[in-house]
Design a protein around this motif. Structure first.
Motif, PDB file in Angstrom:
ATOM      1  N   GLY A 214     -28.968 -49.337 -17.872  1.00 51.60           N
ATOM      2  CA  GLY A 214     -30.515 -49.611 -18.417  1.00 51.60           C
ATOM      3  C   GLY A 214     -30.958 -50.738 -17.354  1.00 51.60           C
ATOM      4  N   ASP A 215     -32.328 -50.956 -18.000  1.00 51.95           N
ATOM      5  CA  ASP A 215     -32.936 -52.094 -16.941  1.00 51.95           C
ATOM      6  C   ASP A 215     -32.462 -53.461 -17.373  1.00 51.95           C
ATOM      7  N   LYS A 217     -33.527 -56.488 -17.766  1.00 53.96           N
ATOM      8  CA  LYS A 217     -33.832 -57.240 -18.971  1.00 53.96           C
ATOM      9  C   LYS A 217     -33.239 -56.645 -20.410  1.00 53.96           C
ATOM     10  N   ASP A 218     -32.775 -55.418 -20.292  1.00 52.64           N
ATOM     11  CA  ASP A 218     -32.179 -54.933 -21.491  1.00 52.64           C
ATOM     12  C   ASP A 218     -30.619 -54.938 -21.520  1.00 52.64           C
ATOM     13  N   ILE A 219     -30.096 -55.291 -20.408  1.00 44.18           N
ATOM     14  CA  ILE A 219     -28.560 -55.129 -20.484  1.00 44.18           C
ATOM     15  C   ILE A 219     -27.898 -56.280 -19.924  1.00 44.18           C
TER      16      ILE A 219
END
Length: 237
Positions: A214-215, A217-219
């Motif tokens: 994932g990106d 910021k998401d992970i």
């Protein structure tokens, strides 16, 4: 850019990679992380053609390169930096950059490239690529050779290995500069938080399988929970 389809790899009856599927877009900075022994370096070597998958396909810019060797893949625009940069007795830094670029370049051109990685060109261009250079210097010279080649996909296998903290800090600055200024995609194998922090996308590999992707910021927050952090470093909490 590059697509891996159902990549499997087994050695000595141990499954190292188990049906790995991954796509990397153009002009992306990707970090693959995971516990020691999860198959990260093997995956990088399969992408570059250093190792050959047992099954599955490697697609680069729409072309199936599954059966091409490392030199053929390099000619298509792929570059690879090893954990420990190779030393060459009798080969100067200028020689290495000239060979990497595969074109006629002057010493002034080589000095310009060395300057992009923060080395004082006059002090390094005529030096031999041997053990007289520190780990950090060798890493920078290897990156300079990658810059000279102008690969559309560059792979770094644990670039932080074997270098001191000062050199590591400078290495991070170089990667940040590459991310902003150099066209093409960069794929780094690492579990260092500062390298993860400059990624566009993070891939977590565990037991030969992609566990999460994932990106940043998401992970990123999930990567460095206490349990996951210990897993990535291959140690106990």
């Amino acid at each position: 850019m590059i697509k891996l389809k159902n990549i499997c790899f087994t050695r000595e009856n141990k499954k190292i990679l188990d049906n790995v599927n991954l796509s990397i877009d153009t002009d992306k900075f990707i970090v693959i992380t995971g516990p020691n022994g999860s198959g990260k370096s093997t995956l990088a070597k399969i992408i570059m053609g250093i190792e050959k998958q047992d099954s599955g396909q490697v697609i680069f810019n729409g072309q199936d390169i599954s059966n091409l060797n490392i030199n053929e893949r390099a000619n298509l625009g792929m570059g690879y930096a090893f954990q420990q940069p190779v030393k060459f007795k009798g080969l100067t830094v200028y020689d290495l950059i000239k060979l990497s670029s595969k074109k006629s370049i002057t010493k002034n051109d080589a000095c310009d490239i060395l300057s992009t990685v923060g080395l004082c060109a006059r002090e390094y261009v005529d030096r031999e690529v041997n053990s007289s250079l520190s780990g950090g210097e060798l890493k920078r010279i290897e990156i300079a050779s990658v810059v000279a080649r102008g690969s559309s996909l560059t792979i770094f296998d644990e670039p932080e290995a074997g270098i001191d903290l000062w050199s590591f800090n400078n290495l991070i600055n170089l990667f940040e500069k590459m991310r902003k200024e150099i066209k093409g995609s960069t794929l780094i194998i690492s579990h260092q938080e500062r390298i993860l922090n400059i990624a566009d996308q993070i891939v977590i590999l565990n037991n030969g399988k992609i566990e999460k992707i994932g990106d940043k910021k998401d992970i990123l927050d999930k990567v460095f929970t206490e349990s996951t952090c210990c897993k990535l470093k291959g140690g106990a909490c």
